[in-house]
Design an enzyme around this catalytic site. Structure first.
Site, PDB file in Angstrom:
ATOM      1  N   SER A   1       6.179   2.004  -1.647  1.00  7.72           N
ATOM      2  CA  SER A   1       7.591   1.641  -1.561  1.00  7.72           C
ATOM      3  C   SER A   1       8.092   1.313  -2.960  1.00  7.72           C
ATOM      4  O   SER A   1       7.289   1.035  -3.863  1.00  7.72           O
ATOM      5  CB  SER A   1       7.770   0.416  -0.644  1.00  7.72           C
TER       6      SER A   1
ATOM      7  N   TYR B   1       4.798  -7.820   2.702  1.00  8.33           N
ATOM      8  CA  TYR B   1       5.171  -6.418   2.512  1.00  8.33           C
ATOM      9  C   TYR B   1       5.033  -5.980   1.053  1.00  8.33           C
ATOM     10  O   TYR B   1       4.361  -4.994   0.750  1.00  8.33           O
ATOM     11  CB  TYR B   1       6.604  -6.191   2.997  1.00  8.33           C
TER      12      TYR B   1
END
Length: 310
Positions: free
Chosen positions: A164, A176
């Site tokens: 990401s 995350y």
């Protein structure tokens, strides 16, 4: 002088454009294993590769997801159930894949499965909150890769790991960003280790897209806030929580990312990194190269301030 530099730059991009449009031969005979195919990028990629004629082995978390994907694709695509947090489930999926690929090996492994919640300021979270995300987004990627790597080596194939832009810029608290930084490091080490075996490793770095990861962000944040100790709530203040509710403008079209994945699997000369989405290309990736003080300013200037801020 500037004219020569411009000409050299033009030749470089022309050569790159030509190389990247050369595809691998016999794609219809190649097997690709994809995790997280219930929805989002994995589901879209599975349908995309199936339409192109590749033999897709789609791993879904739920039986419902597997059945829906099977109905939307051809008979070439095969599904299995996989929970990447369970070593036993990963081993069973690896054995299932080995039976199907036989001596051909596995041309591609796409580690796509992921979750985001709980996502909140780090002080609001517990160790278990971090572990929940890390088990899927990082340890799941490692376990799946290690157990399926022998099949990829036999085909001299491709590894595609979905990271990401938050694997470059930690903009939100929780597991995350930590996991995506870990995926970047794991992928970099794999790329160097496996180069001698003819295996190419690519990292996909999407921007903001509308997937299962980005839905119900406010509800999840509310659930975390409701269990935060009173003294911590007081230090941040209710206005901070209300102003900090996560509202992300997400692109609903997933092709900018799945096209990157497809290119990494089918091009003779795949890239080591792909940035998916214009927000990644024009904002997040460039900001990640700025000096820390400038990057911090750009990322913090619009955020809410705690009630007890200095």
């Amino acid at each position: 002088m500037w004219l020569y530099l411009a000409a050299l730059l033009g030749l470089y991009f022309l050569r790159r454009w030509y190389r990247e449009r050369q595809t691998v031969e016999n794609l219809t005979e190649k097997y690709v294993f994809i995790t997280g195919c219930d929805s989002g990028f994995g589901n879209q990629l599975a349908r995309q590769l199936d339409a192109r004629g590749l033999r897709v082995l789609a791993a879904c978390l739920t039986q419902q997801g597997a059945e829906q994907l099977g109905k939307a694709t051809s008979e070439r695509l095969q599904t299995t159930l996989l929970d990447v947090t369970s070593t036993e489930s990963v081993a069973a999926a690896a054995a299932w894949a080995k039976e199907r690929v036989g001596n051909k090996g596995l041309w591609g492994l796409v580690n796509n499965a992921g979750i985001a919640h709980p996502m909140a300021p780090n002080e609001w979270l517990t160790k278990q909150d971090f572990r929940k995300v890390l088990d899927v987004n990082l340890l799941g990627v490692i376990d799946t890769t290690v157990q399926l790597l022998p099949l990829v080596k036999s085909a001299r194939g491709r590894l595609v790991n979905v990271a990401s832009v938050m694997g470059r810029l930690a903009m939100l608290g929780g597991g995350y960003c930590v996991a995506k930084y870990g995926v970047e490091a794991f992928s970099d080490s794999l790329r160097r280790e496996l180069h001698s075996f003819g295996i190419r490793v690519s990292i996909i770095e999407p921007g903001n897209f509308k997937t299962s990861i980005t839905v119900n962000l406010q509800e999840n944040l509310q659930a975390v806030w409701s269990r935060v100790p009173a003294e911590i709530q007081e230090s941040y203040g209710q206005p901070y929580f209300e102003a900090g509710e996560i509202v992300v403008q997400c692109c609903s079209l997933l092709y900018p990312v799945t096209d990157c994945m497809e290119h990494a699997l089918t091009s003779r000369y795949p890239r080591s990194r792909y940035s998916g989405g214009w927000d990644a290309k024009l904002y997040y990736i460039p900001v990640s190269y700025l000096p820390t003080v400038l990057a911090d300013y750009l990322l913090m200037r619009c955020g809410p301030k705690p009630a007890h801020a200095i």
